[in-house]
Motif scaffolding. Structure first.
Motif, short mmCIF file in Angstrom:
data_model
loop_
_atom_site.label_atom_id
_atom_site.label_comp_id
_atom_site.label_asym_id
_atom_site.label_seq_id
_atom_site.Cartn_x
_atom_site.Cartn_y
_atom_site.Cartn_z
N TYR A 61 0.83 -1.22 0.00
CA TYR A 61 0.00 0.00 0.00
C TYR A 61 0.86 1.26 0.00
CZ TYR A 61 -3.02 3.74 1.71
OH TYR A 61 -3.67 4.94 1.86
N SER B 144 -9.06 -4.03 3.54
CA SER B 144 -9.77 -4.18 4.81
C SER B 144 -9.17 -5.34 5.61
CB SER B 144 -11.26 -4.43 4.58
OG SER B 144 -11.45 -5.73 4.04
N HIS C 222 -3.26 1.39 -4.03
CA HIS C 222 -3.44 2.75 -3.51
C HIS C 222 -4.70 2.88 -2.65
CE1 HIS C 222 -0.13 3.58 -6.14
NE2 HIS C 222 -0.85 3.21 -7.19
N THR C 223 -5.36 1.77 -2.40
CA THR C 223 -6.50 1.74 -1.49
C THR C 223 -6.22 0.69 -0.42
OG1 THR C 223 -8.03 2.29 -3.28
CG2 THR C 223 -8.98 1.35 -1.28
N PRO C 224 -6.30 1.06 0.85
CA PRO C 224 -6.01 0.07 1.90
C PRO C 224 -6.93 -1.14 1.80
CG PRO C 224 -6.20 2.30 2.81
CD PRO C 224 -6.67 2.37 1.39
N PRO D 252 -0.15 5.44 -0.46
CA PRO D 252 -1.19 6.44 -0.75
C PRO D 252 -0.95 7.10 -2.12
CG PRO D 252 -0.42 6.68 1.50
CD PRO D 252 0.49 5.68 0.84
N TRP D 253 -2.00 7.24 -2.90
CA TRP D 253 -1.85 7.67 -4.30
C TRP D 253 -1.18 9.02 -4.43
CZ3 TRP D 253 -4.09 12.26 -5.58
CH2 TRP D 253 -5.12 12.73 -4.76
#
Length: 314
Positions: A191, A219, A215-217, A193-194
């Motif tokens: 991961y 769950s 770029h999206t965590p 962040p974008w």
């Protein structure tokens, strides 16, 4: 525990581990309120670029903390990390409030020097055995949540999910090469962040593109599904960190094989060379028979979350 308490927990919302801790505390009969330790995210990172924005951000956050502390008759404050606020603020908290104050660190001193926070807390514990020796404070490794899942096929030989730092991508590339050469299946997700990723790739040009980046965590539910599917978990600790990562403890709690760059794991009571292989981050070599033998881990019950929170509070 014989008594129940009203607890305020200040911690990051990292992979929903705060929820796991809250649930375990509440199982003991405690009432728990939560406040996020906001030392990440877009607003936080933007505030670091401007002294004016940083001052505004921290002033609002301090007010949020104080409003929360004043809104309830708390008996225990638990802080995990506490990176957002400075030592002077924690000294003020110590002078102003009489409830018990517990600090738990899941960062090593080399990454976050929290020494000036220690005097403001009644109890301080760390996940890093080397820091525990240096600071003369209790050592408490991280935790895992015991879950029994039925029907999940182990269709992955190796899995890694984590945030980007240091040489993680380089090491994963080498392990992926080994996997392809030996016809092993794997999923690696890193991961980033974008907004930071785009800046580093296209502005600073200090980062290479990789198919491993997301770029999206992911769950906690999806992460645990990947854990269940994998036979072996890959762990790449930060070069400046000797403490065992959450990934390590979760892998052991699920009875998985572990490939790790952290040699300090050899000092643990649960270390089993048939289940855990320490790899040299500069020279990746994996034993040919590593995936053949499986044992049950010993001496890990105290790290199960229900036992872990009791140890945290003691």
């Amino acid at each position: 525990m014989d008594n129940s308490y009203k607890i305020i927990l200040i911690a990051p919302k990292y992979f929903s581990y705060n929820i796991i801790i809250i649930n375990a505390l509440e199982k003991l009969g405690n009432k728990v309120d939560f406040l996020e330790d906001k030392n990440s995210g877009l607003l936080y990172n933007l505030s670091r670029k401007s002294s004016f924005l940083k001052k505004r951000y921290l002033a609002k956050y301090k007010k949020d903390v104080l409003d929360k502390l004043n809104s309830g008759d708390y008996q225990i404050l638990i802080v995990i990390g506490g990176k957002t606020l400075d030592a002077e603020f924690w000294k003020y908290i110590n002078r102003t409030y009489s409830f018990k104050k517990i600090l738990y660190q899941w960062d090593s001193l080399k990454n976050f020097d929290y020494r000036d926070m220690i005097a403001s807390f009644d109890v301080v514990k760390t996940f890093d055995s080397e820091d525990a020796k240096e600071l003369d404070i209790p050592y408490l490794p991280l935790f895992y949540k015991k879950e029994v899942r039925v029907g999940t096929s182990q269709d992955l030989d190796m899995m890694f999910i984590g945030i980007w730092h240091s040489d993680r991508i380089d090491i994963l590339n080498k392990i992926a090469d080994y996997a392809m050469q030996n016809k092993l299946s794997y999923v690696f997700k890193v991961y980033h962040p974008w907004y930071i990723y785009l800046y580093m790739v296209y502005v600073r040009k200090s980062l290479k593109k990789s198919s491993f980046f997301i770029h999206t965590p992911i769950s906690i539910v999806d992460t645990m599904n990947y854990y269940d599917r994998a036979k072996c978990i890959v762990d790449i600790n930060h070069p400046g960190q000797s403490g065992l990562t959450m990934r390590t403890i979760e892998a052991i709690g699920k009875g998985k094989k572990l490939l790790t760059t952290n040699s300090f794991i050899k000092k643990e009571k649960f270390y089993d060379p048939q289940m855990i292989q320490v790899i040299n981050r500069k020279d990746i070599k994996i034993k040919d028979d590593f995936f053949e033998y499986y044992n049950d881990y010993k001496n890990i019950d105290k790290l199960e979350i229900d036992n872990w929170v009791v140890e945290l509070l003691s």
